[in-house]
Scaffold this active site. Structure first.
Site, mmCIF file in Angstrom:
data_model
loop_
_atom_site.group_PDB
_atom_site.id
_atom_site.type_symbol
_atom_site.label_atom_id
_atom_site.label_comp_id
_atom_site.label_asym_id
_atom_site.label_seq_id
_atom_site.Cartn_x
_atom_site.Cartn_y
_atom_site.Cartn_z
ATOM 1 N N LEU A 137 53.887 54.756 69.338
ATOM 2 C CA LEU A 137 54.846 53.810 68.765
ATOM 3 C C LEU A 137 56.276 54.316 68.939
ATOM 4 O O LEU A 137 56.549 55.492 68.713
ATOM 5 C CB LEU A 137 54.585 53.614 67.265
ATOM 6 C CG LEU A 137 53.239 53.029 66.853
ATOM 7 C CD1 LEU A 137 53.250 52.713 65.368
ATOM 8 C CD2 LEU A 137 52.892 51.789 67.655
ATOM 9 N N HIS A 151 42.105 58.326 62.668
ATOM 10 C CA HIS A 151 41.939 59.376 63.686
ATOM 11 C C HIS A 151 40.544 59.993 63.526
ATOM 12 O O HIS A 151 40.144 60.322 62.402
ATOM 13 C CB HIS A 151 43.024 60.444 63.524
ATOM 14 C CG HIS A 151 42.919 61.501 64.579
ATOM 15 N ND1 HIS A 151 43.370 61.298 65.876
ATOM 16 C CD2 HIS A 151 42.370 62.733 64.556
ATOM 17 C CE1 HIS A 151 43.106 62.371 66.590
ATOM 18 N NE2 HIS A 151 42.509 63.249 65.818
ATOM 19 N N GLU A 202 34.663 56.469 60.050
ATOM 20 C CA GLU A 202 35.763 55.537 60.373
ATOM 21 C C GLU A 202 35.566 54.164 59.764
ATOM 22 O O GLU A 202 36.482 53.605 59.147
ATOM 23 C CB GLU A 202 35.901 55.397 61.896
ATOM 24 C CG GLU A 202 36.330 56.674 62.580
ATOM 25 C CD GLU A 202 36.508 56.498 64.070
ATOM 26 O OE1 GLU A 202 37.064 55.485 64.507
ATOM 27 O OE2 GLU A 202 36.066 57.392 64.831
#
Ligand code: GRF
Length: 197
Positions: free
Chosen positions: A94, A110, A181
Site C-alpha cells: 500500500l 498474515h 486465518e
C-alpha cells in the site's frame, strides 16, 4: 453498520470466511460494501459476485505508472468511504498516502505468528517454507493493523497452529488457513464492528 471494503489478489478463501461469517452472525453489524482486486483473474471476484457484492478490478497494468495506479486506487476507496479496509490476501504494497489516509482503519491477515516469518518477501507459501525450514513446532496467523511498514502494525489477534511431522508448505498453509486465518479474521472484524477491541 460497519462499511467494509475487502482488498484481494487471489483465491479469496479469507473473503469467503468473512462473507460466511456475516451470513451466520459470527460477524455482527458489518457489511461488505465492495471487493477490489488488483488482479483481473482473482477467483475472489467471482465469490463477491456470487454473494451479490460489487466486485471491481483496478489493475496496475492498465496505468502508465505506479503513481497513477495508486491515485486511482485511493480515489475509488475515497468514493466508497469505508469504515474498515480488510486486506485478505492482497499482494500489493500500500502506498503511504493510503496508509496515512486510513490510519487505524486497515487490517491485514498474515499467515504466521508475527514477528516470526514476516516482513518483506514473506508472503504466500514462502512463509510456510521458512517456518518448516526453521523447524518451528508451532506457527499460526496474525491479524494486525496496517501502518507504513510491512507487517509492523499493532497486533489485534493471533492464533497458534501445530506443525506436524511430514508437513509440506502446502499442507501447513491449508492447516493455518482452516484453523487460524478463517477464524481470527472474521473475529477481528466482528470485534471492530462492535467496539470490542
Ligand atoms: C492467505 O494465506 C493470507 O494469509 C495471505 O494470502 C493468502 C490469501 O488466501 N496473506 P485467500 O486469497 O484468502 O484464499
Amino acid at each position: 453498520m460497519l462499511k467494509v471494503v475487502v482488498l484481494v489478489s487471489g483465491g479469496g478463501t479469507n473473503l469467503q470466511a468473512i462473507l460466511d461469517s456475516i451470513g451466520d452472525g459470527r460477524i455482527r453489524n458489518a457489511r461488505v460494501e465492495a471487493v477490489i482486486s488488483n488482479n483481473p483473474g482473482a477467483y475472489a471476484l467471482e465469490r463477491a459476485k456470487k454473494a451479490g457484492i460489487p466486485a471491481l478490478c483496478i489493475s496496475p497494468k492498465t496505468f502508465e505508472n505506479r503513481e497513477a495506479f495508486n491515485r486511482a486506487f485511493l480515489a475509488k476507496l475515497d468514493e466508497l468511504q469505508p469504515d474498515l479496509i480488510v486486506l485478505a490476501g492482497f499482494l500489493v504494497v500500500l502506498p503511504k498516502e493510503m496508509t496515512q489516509a486510513y490510519s487505524g482503519k486497515i487490517i491485514n491477515i498474515h499467515p504466521s505468528l508475527i514477528p516470526s516469518f514476516c516482513g518483506k518477501g514473506f508472503y504466500g507459501l514462502k512463509v510456510h517454507e521458512a517456518a518448516l525450514e526453521r523447524g518451528v513446532k508451532v506457527t499460526g496467523a496474525t491479524v494486525h493493523f496496517v501502518d507504513e511498514g510491512t507487517d509492523t502494525g499493532p497486533i489485534i489477534l493471533q492464533k497458534a497452529v501445530s506443525v506436524e511431522p511430514g508437513d509440506t508448505p502446502e499442507i501447513l498453509q491449508k492447516r493455518v488457513m482452516e484453523q487460524a486465518e478463517w477464524v481470527i479474521l472474521p473475529k477481528a472484524i466482528d470485534m471492530i464492528a462492535n467496539n470490542e477491541l
